[in-house]
Design an enzyme around this catalytic site. Structure first.
Site, short mmCIF file in Angstrom:
data_model
loop_
_atom_site.label_atom_id
_atom_site.label_comp_id
_atom_site.label_asym_id
_atom_site.label_seq_id
_atom_site.Cartn_x
_atom_site.Cartn_y
_atom_site.Cartn_z
N GLY A 1 0.84 -1.19 0.00
CA GLY A 1 0.00 0.00 0.00
C GLY A 1 0.87 1.24 0.00
N GLN B 1 3.12 10.02 1.04
CA GLN B 1 4.40 9.31 1.05
C GLN B 1 5.25 9.59 -0.19
OE1 GLN B 1 2.45 5.31 2.09
NE2 GLN B 1 4.46 5.17 3.07
N CYS C 1 6.00 -0.04 7.18
CA CYS C 1 5.63 1.09 6.33
C CYS C 1 6.84 1.49 5.49
CB CYS C 1 5.21 2.26 7.22
SG CYS C 1 4.74 3.73 6.31
N LEU C 2 6.61 1.77 4.22
CA LEU C 2 7.72 2.15 3.33
C LEU C 2 8.37 3.47 3.77
CD1 LEU C 2 6.27 1.23 -0.19
CD2 LEU C 2 7.94 -0.05 1.16
N HIS D 1 -4.38 1.43 7.37
CA HIS D 1 -3.03 1.99 7.53
C HIS D 1 -2.84 3.16 6.55
CE1 HIS D 1 1.55 1.42 7.87
NE2 HIS D 1 1.40 2.20 6.81
N GLU D 2 -3.26 2.96 5.31
CA GLU D 2 -3.07 4.01 4.30
C GLU D 2 -3.96 5.23 4.59
OE1 GLU D 2 -0.50 3.64 2.68
OE2 GLU D 2 -0.30 1.49 3.03
N HIS E 1 -2.45 7.56 6.97
CA HIS E 1 -1.47 8.48 6.36
C HIS E 1 -2.12 9.79 5.93
CE1 HIS E 1 2.38 6.40 6.09
NE2 HIS E 1 1.80 5.30 5.64
CO CO Z 1 2.64 3.39 5.61
#
Ligand code: CO
Length: 173
Positions: free
Chosen positions: A45, A50, A92-93, A135-136, A139
């Site tokens: 995701g 991000q 998380c990236l 989760h997304e 953000h």
């Molecule tokens: Co994340």
């Protein structure tokens, strides 16, 4: 086009992202670039903040490596129904090297606009897909999963977070 991923400590990750009023061709292209970026990083995701865009757009694909891809593009995603609770490990990236348990609602219904700007509703989804979407969406509120982890996990990862924060502040954003 693969986009640079913003890391823990960069301001855009802490802002509330703006609603998308119209799904323009430029935004559809951004969503495609985000998917490409996500696949390249082996993520499941990615949210627009991000990649430095403070708008309400997320992309998700939780299919495994040898399965056929099933990407979701969601503009203005909103959880309309939440049921149950479950705990699972997340990463998380934007927070590389940190994994920890997070408690979230287990089953959700999500409304959004798809890549063509058409309304899409995913009803009663659960498991990894439901977790990833939540989760997304966090953000888009400027919330990171590390805000939701236990005090113990927080302490365990404090060094890594401090280091990331220091490194990302030296990068122009
Ligand atoms: Co994340």
């Amino acid at each position: 086009m693969v986009l640079p991923i913003y890391l823990y400590g960069q301001k855009v990750l802490r802002k509330r992202a703006q609603e998308v009023s119209k799904v323009s061709p430029e935004l559809t292209k951004l969503a495609e670039d985000m998917l490409e970026t996500m696949y390249k990083s082996a993520g499941i995701g990615l949210a627009a903040p991000q990649v430095g865009h403070s708008i309400r757009l997320i992309v998700v694909d939780v299919t495994g490596e040898d399965e056929e891809k099933h990407p979701y593009v969601m503009f203005n995603p909103a959880v309309t129904v939440k049921k149950g609770e479950c705990v699972a490990e997340e990463g998380c990236l934007s927070v590389p090297g940190v994994w920890a348990d997070v408690e979230r609602p287990e089953t959700i219904t999500v409304e959004s606009l798809d890549k063509h700007g058409k309304k899409q509703v995913l009803r009663n989804i659960e498991g990894l897909l439901a977790r990833c979407i939540q989760h997304e969406i966090d953000h888009l509120e400027g919330v990171l999963f590390v805000d939701k982890i236990s005090a113990t996990d927080r302490t365990l990862n404090e060094g890594k977070l401090k280091k990331l924060s220091k490194e990302s502040k030296s990068v122009p954003a």
